[in-house]
Enzyme design. Structure first.
Site, short mmCIF file in Angstrom:
data_model
loop_
_atom_site.label_atom_id
_atom_site.label_comp_id
_atom_site.label_asym_id
_atom_site.label_seq_id
_atom_site.Cartn_x
_atom_site.Cartn_y
_atom_site.Cartn_z
CB SER A 67 1.71 -31.94 15.81
OG SER A 67 3.02 -31.23 16.31
CG HIS B 264 -0.46 -29.11 19.48
ND1 HIS B 264 0.00 -30.18 19.93
CD2 HIS B 264 0.16 -28.88 18.31
CE1 HIS B 264 1.25 -30.72 18.95
NE2 HIS B 264 1.13 -29.90 17.86
CG ASP C 47 -0.45 -32.04 22.69
OD1 ASP C 47 -1.81 -31.81 22.13
OD2 ASP C 47 0.50 -31.62 22.03
#
Length: 203
Positions: free
Chosen positions: A153, A8, A58
């Site tokens: 992230s 992402h 992910d």
């Protein structure tokens, strides 16, 4: 020549892709006087099973144009081979220091404890009707005060296996509900993707 990250972080609504990787810094303001190593991105590899809405698989790889030169501040990492949840998990990042806070200029580090997938699913099914899969893993701090947050992230969830000083990447920071508190953060389990990673890194 490869850097692990979250899918992402690459597949975004704005369609703007990362073009450069910066290595070897701890302080983003440059006050630590460390000369960063900047390398252009040559290729992006997003896991073909990535599901943006469900936030599954992910994980992604960035291939760099030139090989990384190791130094006191830049070292390779190992990939965790087992499917278990090891203790002594270390998470790092420059993300927000609280839910409504600011990003940190200094690399932050926290020790987290693994949460079994079955327990973690109870948290997430109650809030988002989305069970946690075995290709994911969960972690939180025992006091609820330490966690990954927005901006962390793609960073590593890692362990340091004695007697080596090299870190081993166990997970990739994926998502969570809030920052801190009693809800575990969710990470892509690196051991589930070894075949895919190796097919790109060592074809």
């Amino acid at each position: 020549k490869f850097v692990l990250t979250a899918a992402h972080c690459i597949v975004k609504v704005d369609g703007i892709f990362p073009t450069k990787v910066r290595l070897g810094i701890i302080d983003t303001t440059g006050k630590d006087k460390v000369e960063p190593l900047d390398i252009n991105v040559k290729n992006r590899f997003v896991n073909p099973q990535y599901q943006p809405r469900q936030k599954r698989n992910d994980i992604a790889l960035l291939e760099l144009e030139t090989e990384i030169v190791t130094s006191k501040y830049v070292q390779p990492a190992c990939l965790y081979q087992k499917n278990n949840d090891p203790i002594g998990l270390v998470v790092t990042g420059w993300g927000l220091t609280s839910q409504s806070g600011d990003p940190s200029a200094i690399l932050q580090k926290a020790i987290l404890e693994p949460v079994p997938v079955s327990n973690c699913t109870l948290y997430y099914e109650a809030r988002s009707s989305r069970p946690i899969l075995n290709t994911q893993m969960c972690a939180m701090s025992s006091d609820g005060k330490k966690d990954t947050c927005s901006g962390d992230s793609g960073g590593p969830l890692q362990i340091q296996e004695e007697p080596s000083s090299i870190y081993t990447i166990v997970g990739i920071t994926s998502y969570g509900i809030g920052c801190g508190g009693r809800t575990p953060g969710v990470y892509a389990r690196v051991s589930s993707y070894l075949d895919w990673i190796e097919s790109k890194v060592w074809p």
